[in-house]
Structure formats: C-alpha cells, structure tokens
Enzyme design. Structure first.
Site, PDB file in Angstrom:
ATOM      1  N   ILE A  20      -7.687 -15.751  -0.665  1.00 37.27           N
ATOM      2  CA  ILE A  20      -7.643 -16.430   0.634  1.00 37.27           C
ATOM      3  C   ILE A  20      -8.387 -15.628   1.691  1.00 37.27           C
ATOM      4  CG2 ILE A  20      -6.151 -17.217   2.506  1.00 37.27           C
ATOM      5  CD1 ILE A  20      -4.001 -17.785   0.428  1.00 37.27           C
ATOM      6  N   GLY A  23      -7.859  -8.229   4.958  1.00 38.53           N
ATOM      7  CA  GLY A  23      -7.598  -7.642   6.261  1.00 38.53           C
ATOM      8  C   GLY A  23      -7.331  -6.158   6.121  1.00 38.53           C
ATOM      9  N   GLY A  24      -7.052  -5.510   7.253  1.00 39.82           N
ATOM     10  CA  GLY A  24      -6.847  -4.074   7.250  1.00 39.82           C
ATOM     11  C   GLY A  24      -5.625  -3.638   6.461  1.00 39.82           C
ATOM     12  N   MET A  25      -4.634  -4.528   6.345  1.00 38.51           N
ATOM     13  CA  MET A  25      -3.393  -4.159   5.670  1.00 38.51           C
ATOM     14  C   MET A  25      -3.240  -4.767   4.294  1.00 38.51           C
ATOM     15  SD  MET A  25      -1.673  -1.972   7.359  1.00 38.51           S
ATOM     16  CE  MET A  25      -0.071  -2.129   6.558  1.00 38.51           C
ATOM     17  N   GLY A  26      -4.246  -5.461   3.806  1.00 36.83           N
ATOM     18  CA  GLY A  26      -4.106  -6.008   2.465  1.00 36.83           C
ATOM     19  C   GLY A  26      -5.040  -7.156   2.178  1.00 36.83           C
ATOM     20  N   VAL A  28      -5.097 -11.099   0.515  1.00 32.66           N
ATOM     21  CA  VAL A  28      -4.172 -12.216   0.333  1.00 32.66           C
ATOM     22  C   VAL A  28      -4.757 -13.231  -0.647  1.00 32.66           C
ATOM     23  CG1 VAL A  28      -2.865 -14.050   1.464  1.00 32.66           C
ATOM     24  CG2 VAL A  28      -3.281 -11.896   2.674  1.00 32.66           C
ATOM     25  N   LYS A  43       0.368 -11.169  -0.636  1.00 29.15           N
ATOM     26  CA  LYS A  43      -0.348 -10.133   0.110  1.00 29.15           C
ATOM     27  C   LYS A  43      -0.263  -8.848  -0.688  1.00 29.15           C
ATOM     28  CE  LYS A  43      -0.959  -8.117   4.664  1.00 29.15           C
ATOM     29  NZ  LYS A  43      -0.574  -8.190   6.088  1.00 29.15           N
ATOM     30  N   ASP A 146       0.697  -7.027  17.311  1.00 27.79           N
ATOM     31  CA  ASP A 146      -0.673  -7.412  16.971  1.00 27.79           C
ATOM     32  C   ASP A 146      -0.814  -8.931  17.024  1.00 27.79           C
ATOM     33  OD1 ASP A 146      -3.326  -6.906  16.351  1.00 27.79           O
ATOM     34  OD2 ASP A 146      -3.003  -6.995  14.187  1.00 27.79           O
TER      35      ASP A 146
END
Length: 207
Positions: A20, A23-26, A28, A43, A146
């Site tokens: 999908i 991003g910075g944290m994972g 998806v 995620k 955020d």
C-alpha cells in the site's frame, strides 16, 4: 526483505496481498486474515530498524496507544505480533514485526483537499470528525503529535479516520489509562513530527 514481501506470503494467519505504501515508521501492505476472513492493513517495521530500540519502542507504542482507543474516527488496531514469513511452503529465517489493523478503503484528506478539490462544507465535516477522534484520544491522555492531512483517511461512506500514532505521547489525565503504554514514547528534548504541522511547543521540543 520486509519492503518486498511477495503476494501470497503468509505472516502467521495473515496473507500478504500487495504493497500500500511506505513511511518513516514502516511499510504497509494489504493483507487477508485467513481466520476471520477479512481484509487488514499490515504495518511492518523494516528489517534494518529492528535493532534500533527507539524505533521498536515507538512501533510497539503506536499499537498500544491506538488499541487503547475505541472510536469511529480512529483506526482500529487488531493486534501486534511477529512471525517468520512463509512463501510457497518455505519458511524464512527472518522474523517480521507487524501491527495488524483495520483496512480502510478510501483517500487521504491531503488528496481530497489538493487533488480532488472537495468542497469546503464537506471538508469541514471531515475536520469535525477528526476533532472528535482527537478529543477521545486526549481524554485518554494520548497526544498524537503528527496530525496532518496524510494521516487522516476518509472512507468511501464518508467517515474520517485518524491514522499513525507512532509519535504519540502519553500524558497524565484523570481519565487516562496509564497502563496502555508501559514506557514513554519519546526522549525529552527530541523534535518529532512533521515540520509544517507542528505546534509551537512541539517545534521547541517542549511536548
């Protein structure tokens, strides 16, 4: 490897469908829950970040913070777990850490504003829904930190959903369940969030 899990790969009871976004944290993926027979979003923390304790703490913190909230305008978290990917019957030696959550078939508020040019009255309704979700989070002592148009999705039937509690902060309130997050989610003095959407206190590392 986590960034390129192939369609059909199994993670526990989940089957990977397709990527999908990142991003910075994972990363998806859309997945399928083979036990409950429903679509999910998975995620996944990139493999190179698993050894980073601060990243791991925030990854787990996102699931704990959001799972403590039950509100129609907040993304539903199903579980946090880890598993070794299985593809074509062969199990990898790698271990993947993931959050299984509600799959939202919709568009980001950012797209609705800048691409689809949705009318102002409709946008105001989405903003009000997001505010309701934030009020629920704040009543439970959770500050998102955020919030931005890319972190709000709108479903096809018009429900705004707040995503991404990866930078959330637990604060003390009479209603807060402080057991929801066992450790603080950030280090004092760190500036976290997206610059254009930070509060003055956040930009000065005061929150």
């Amino acid at each position: 490897m986590n960034n390129s899990l192939l369609p059909g790969t199994r993670l526990g009871r989940y089957e990977i469908r397709f990527l999908i976004g990142k991003g910075g944290m994972g990363v998806v993926f859309q997945g399928y829950d083979t036990t409950l027979h429903r679509l999910v979003a998975l995620k996944i923390l990139p493999a190179e970040m698993i050894g980073n304790q601060d990243r791991m703490r925030r990854f787990v913190g996102e699931a704990r913070a959001a799972s403590a909230l039950n509100h129609p305008n907040i993304l539903t978290i199903y579980e946090i777990d880890q598993a070794s990917p299985v593809n074509d019957g062969e199990q990898s030696a790698d271990v993947v850490h993931y959050i299984a959550m509600e799959f939202i078939d919709g568009r980001t508020l950012n797209r609705l504003i800048h691409v689809d040019k949705v009318n102002l009255n409709t946008l105001l309704d989405y903003f009000a829904q997001a505010a309701d979700g934030l009020a629920k989070a704040h009543a439970n002592g959770i500050v998102h930190r955020d919030l931005k148009p890319d972190n709000i999705m709108v479903t096809g039937d018009g429900f705004a959903k707040i995503l991404d509690f990866g930078l959330a902060k637990l604060v003390e309130t009479p209603e807060a369940d402080t057991r929801a997050i066992a450790q603080p989610l950030s280090i004092p003095g760190m500036i976290l969030g997206t610059l254009g959407y930070m509060s003055p206190e956040q930009a000065q590392a005061k929150s």
